[in-house]
Write an enzyme that holds these catalytic residues in place. Structure first.
Site, PDB file in Angstrom:
ATOM      1  N   ARG A 276       0.843  -1.197   0.000  1.00  0.00           N
ATOM      2  CA  ARG A 276       0.000   0.000   0.000  1.00  0.00           C
ATOM      3  C   ARG A 276       0.878   1.247   0.000  1.00  0.00           C
ATOM      4  O   ARG A 276       1.248   1.768   1.040  1.00  0.00           O
ATOM      5  CB  ARG A 276      -0.927  -0.014   1.221  1.00  0.00           C
ATOM      6  CG  ARG A 276      -2.164   0.862   1.074  1.00  0.00           C
ATOM      7  CD  ARG A 276      -3.042   0.767   2.311  1.00  0.00           C
ATOM      8  NE  ARG A 276      -3.601  -0.554   2.482  1.00  0.00           N
ATOM      9  CZ  ARG A 276      -4.734  -0.972   1.933  1.00  0.00           C
ATOM     10  NH1 ARG A 276      -5.428  -0.153   1.161  1.00  0.00           N
ATOM     11  NH2 ARG A 276      -5.186  -2.196   2.144  1.00  0.00           N
ATOM     12  N   GLU A 348      -4.695  -9.054  -3.306  1.00  0.00           N
ATOM     13  CA  GLU A 348      -5.230  -8.533  -4.569  1.00  0.00           C
ATOM     14  C   GLU A 348      -4.115  -7.931  -5.428  1.00  0.00           C
ATOM     15  O   GLU A 348      -3.273  -7.180  -4.938  1.00  0.00           O
ATOM     16  CB  GLU A 348      -6.288  -7.466  -4.274  1.00  0.00           C
ATOM     17  CG  GLU A 348      -6.933  -6.885  -5.524  1.00  0.00           C
ATOM     18  CD  GLU A 348      -6.843  -5.376  -5.577  1.00  0.00           C
ATOM     19  OE1 GLU A 348      -6.518  -4.865  -6.657  1.00  0.00           O
ATOM     20  OE2 GLU A 348      -7.068  -4.710  -4.548  1.00  0.00           O
TER      21      GLU A 348
END
Length: 423
Positions: A276, A348
């Site tokens: 992230r 993901e």
């Protein structure tokens, strides 16, 4: 943006379907109230115009007959004053209605599994075997630092948390992955490569659904430009305010861009490694499809994203997102989740979505059908793939006992090396 006419005609059905999404649901009855007020103001405007026209004719008759028309002239004055008041009232109601419609998410497709959170996502298929090792698998942040190819400390020194400095073979591997993905999507899967601007106006972000609802997730410049959060924004808006030819559909575009996200609300999540980041690279796939076959196009777009993982030999699974896990603009989404042995979990690596006409209505992207009628296209996109996450998946799945990394065979002609070892 939802079609206002369809929303009002099917208010209860749409409301019940939107209630399956996560988050606070807007009061859709406000849409109905504002629309009624808008219609009432328009009807009053038309009625007053009609009275003005009738009064004008009566004044002409009285003047021709040499009679006094002062009473009617006074009435005309009050009519004109009320008409002046109606215009700003109508504009205000129109703005309120438009703002409200821009806040309403897309309606989930009937095939989307119903659920509140990701635990309700549905497994569609799996590919490949999970990597197994005779040693304890390391996470990519340890592998990258040990090999000297990921420098998290100096990335943070330069720009703060959630920025990474790639070095040496790490930088070359990232660049090779970009070229590899573009080559596969362009030459094998038939997408036209484009290189869009990385700064866009607010209108482009409104078109794809990031604005006005998610401004906190964006980086804005002092010139009122925004750094793109994904290539989806500029690439989808290439055809903003245009009418396409039906024979040209589907239009398939691919683009590499860096992506910039503030990650608002993600404090404390995925603070280690490349998962992230505020800045990361991505190769995007975008389609403009005919409404009659956009769900077939979603299946093929998802397969095109999967082809990268298959060529790289990275095990993954395909998940259909439930209603509570859907993005704001999406009607249906498949997530590709790659296996990461160093973290012992799937993460993901691509989201492939059909937005139906939700984005096209906002961006005014249409096509002329064979009856000569202008219709909204369906827009789709997916990551083909997130480059940094692909790199970390290679590090974790291709790690060796001595800490080195083997390069997948399909990638070696792009890297120019077949192994990363400690220098």
């Amino acid at each position: 943006m939802l079609d206002l006419k369809n929303l009002l005609e099917n208010l209860e059905d749409i409301k019940s379907r939107l209630q399956t999404r996560r988050g606070d649901l807007l009061d859709l009855s406000q849409v109905e109230k504002l629309q009624k007020k808008k219609i009432a103001l328009q009807q009053e405007h038309d009625h007053l115009r009609q009275k003005q026209n009738e009064a004008s004719k009566e004044i002409q008759k009285l003047k021709k007959a040499g009679q006094d028309a002062s009473n009617i002239l006074e009435q005309m004055k009050s009519l004109a004053e009320r008409l002046k008041e109606i215009q700003p009232e109508s504009e205000e109601v129109h703005l309120q209605l438009h703002h409200l419609l821009m806040q309403i998410p897309n309606v989930p497709h009937p095939s989307v599994p119903v659920g509140e959170e990701e635990s309700a996502n549905q497994l569609i298929r799996e590919w490949g075997s999970k990597s197994s090792f005779s040693f304890k698998a390391k996470a990519h942040w340890d592998l990258g630092e040990d090999l000297g190819i990921l420098d998290f400390e100096r990335g943070a020194k330069l720009s703060g948390a959630r920025f990474t400095l790639y070095r040496g073979l790490g930088a070359r591997l990232e660049r090779a992955l970009i070229n590899f993905m573009l080559e596969v999507q362009g030459q094998e899967n038939g997408y036209e490569e484009v290189l869009p601007p990385f700064l866009v106006h607010a209108k482009a972000l409104e078109g794809t659904g990031q604005l006005p609802k998610f401004e906190a997730d964006l980086f804005k410049t002092q010139t009122d430009h925004y750094l793109i959060p994904t290539a989806e924004v500029p690439v989808t808006n290439i055809y903003q305010d245009e009418i396409l030819k039906e024979a040209d559909l589907p239009i398939k575009l691919t683009a590499y861009t860096p992506c910039f996200r503030s990650e608002a609300g993600s404090h404390g999540k995925d603070v280690r490694g490349l998962i992230r980041q505020h800045q990361f690279n991505k190769v995007e796939l975008v389609k403009f499809a005919h409404p009659d076959n956009s769900y077939q196009e979603l299946e093929s777009l998802t397969a095109d994203a999967e082809s990268i993982l298959q060529k790289l030999g990275l095990p993954y699974r395909v998940m259909a997102l439930c209603t509570g896990d859907l993005g704001f603009s999406a009607a249906k989404t498949y997530d590709l989740e790659v296996w990461l042995p160093g973290q012992n979990c799937y993460r993901e690596i691509s989201s492939c979505s059909n937005f139906e006409d939700f984005q096209a209505r906002r961006a005014k992207i249409r096509f002329k059908d064979n009856q000569g009628k202008n219709r909204l296209v369906h827009t789709l996109n997916g990551s083909g793939l997130a480059v940094g996450r692909t790199l970390l998946a290679i590090l974790e799945n291709y790690q060796q006992a001595d800490g080195s990394i083997m390069i997948p065979e399909a990638l070696r002609s792009f890297t120019g090396f077949d192994k990363i070892t400690k220098s």
